[in-house]
Design an enzyme around this catalytic site. Sequence first.
Site, PDB file in Angstrom:
ATOM      1  N   LYS A 153       0.802  -1.205  -0.089  1.00 25.52           N
ATOM      2  CA  LYS A 153       0.029  -0.078   0.118  1.00 25.52           C
ATOM      3  C   LYS A 153       0.852   1.291   0.011  1.00 25.52           C
ATOM      4  CE  LYS A 153      -1.188  -0.738   5.017  1.00 25.52           C
ATOM      5  NZ  LYS A 153      -0.770  -2.371   4.903  1.00 25.52           N
ATOM      6  N   THR A 154       1.887   1.284   0.619  1.00 25.65           N
ATOM      7  CA  THR A 154       3.110   2.299   0.599  1.00 25.65           C
ATOM      8  C   THR A 154       3.256   2.930  -0.718  1.00 25.65           C
ATOM      9  OG1 THR A 154       3.580   2.091   2.880  1.00 25.65           O
ATOM     10  CG2 THR A 154       4.821   3.607   1.433  1.00 25.65           C
ATOM     11  N   GLU A 205      -2.915   6.471   2.849  1.00 23.74           N
ATOM     12  CA  GLU A 205      -2.519   5.028   2.948  1.00 23.74           C
ATOM     13  C   GLU A 205      -3.368   4.772   4.446  1.00 23.74           C
ATOM     14  OE1 GLU A 205       1.287   2.197   4.505  1.00 23.74           O
ATOM     15  OE2 GLU A 205       1.373   4.009   3.512  1.00 23.74           O
TER      16      GLU A 205
END
Length: 492
Positions: free
Chosen positions: A128-129, A172
């Site tokens: 996700k980052t 995020e």
Amino acid sequence: MNTAELTPAGELTAEDLGSVHLIGIGGVGMGGLARLLLTRGVPVSGSELREWPALAALRALGGTVHMTHVASNLDGVDTVVYSTAIPQDHLELVEARRRGLRVMHRAEALAAAMTNRQTIAVAGTHGKTTTTSIMTVILQHAGQDPSFVIGGEISEAGSNGHHGTGPYFVAEADESDKSFLIYRPHVAIVTNIEADHLNNWGDLDGLKAGFLEFAELAHADGFVVTCADDPGVQDLIATLRAAGRTVYTYGESPAADLRITGVASSVSGVRYDAALHGEELGEIKLALPGTHMGLNSSAAVLTALKLGIPLSTIAEALASFPGVRRRFERKGIAAGVRVYDEYAYHPTSVKAALRTLREVAGDGRLLVVFQPYRLYRTRDLQAELAEALAVADEVIVMEVFAPGEVRGPGEGGVALTAVIALPDDQKVFVPSWADVAVEVVRRSRPGDVVVTMGAPPISLMGDELLAALAAVGADEASGETVTGEVAAHEKE
């Protein structure tokens, strides 16, 4: 965490918070929020016990950083923000409640900043980052000037938080403590669902239910983006589509809306061919190696296309994407040894990162300095972590970084080291930080790749390793050694 007790997005704005104090302001999550608030003009202070790299930039933006935790830090403060890592009996939390100040979880403050923006919330067990960062860069190249908060710094920009003038807010979304359930995204991205954070979710079914609830929070006129290849999201896709929700998928599966084929990774980056709903789009390139990086990028590509951003702009943004700090970040080279830093700590992401680094190592060996992150994860996924670490030639395991957790008998770094399927002379448990650099110097030789990997504190180890290796190189070559930042794969 009982998210029903938290204030969801849409009920407050960042300005409603007044002067904000963040406990643990140097952490990557809190630091990103602090940058966002400061660039928005909100007065920010915070407290820390360690001089983290991000603090200098926060001071330069006008933030006040106290290098101690004392009651007087709260003088003139309206809202105190804490993270899940902060215990409820923390001195500043107790004092804030005694004074009657507003006390908020980090997710609540972030949700307040999302109000009146179209939020693109990126969730998933891993990836996700990078996905959040790529999505942000695409919007920036499209002239949208998005607001964003990311769990890592975009390398060249050196930023993980910003208040933009455009309509989008990219964030995020953290599933670990269930706090992502207070967001109200326009677009919900779920990169994958694998077993993790089961201390909060109970089991994999509970975790899947949480991700489904998150996806269902997407606005009716928005959409959900997820990976067609991932077994963990198949029920989520079927349930949402049965309910009439708009879901777009990406991946190598023939069923994917954005199908990627011919994925090829090398030390210079990853490329793939893309087709949207059967229409060929051509080749997409990302200047970072790793097939997993290609998959992460395709999530952002699909989202951007559905938001109406031209393919040419998307391709240009990806070609220029500099990467994310602590995600395959090359720290430098000393004594002929290349040193990288990588945030991966979940078995799947550890294995993917190490396979990519093995490509980079070429004829050299791959040495890993791994600090496990959280006792519950190290215990529950010990076999999977051991299998992933065995991709390396040699492994140095540090003690688990586990703030607020109590280590039980037979748990921790010693137990993990014992089950890594490498000969005893190719793995070692080193509990003392002071001894890690010595061990790396002893084991490494010119041509090797060394990667520091895992929990947040180990990000500080890379510079120590470079200095230790440089000292050895200087001794051996009469001072002729190379240190510092080196262009990716220079002279390889």
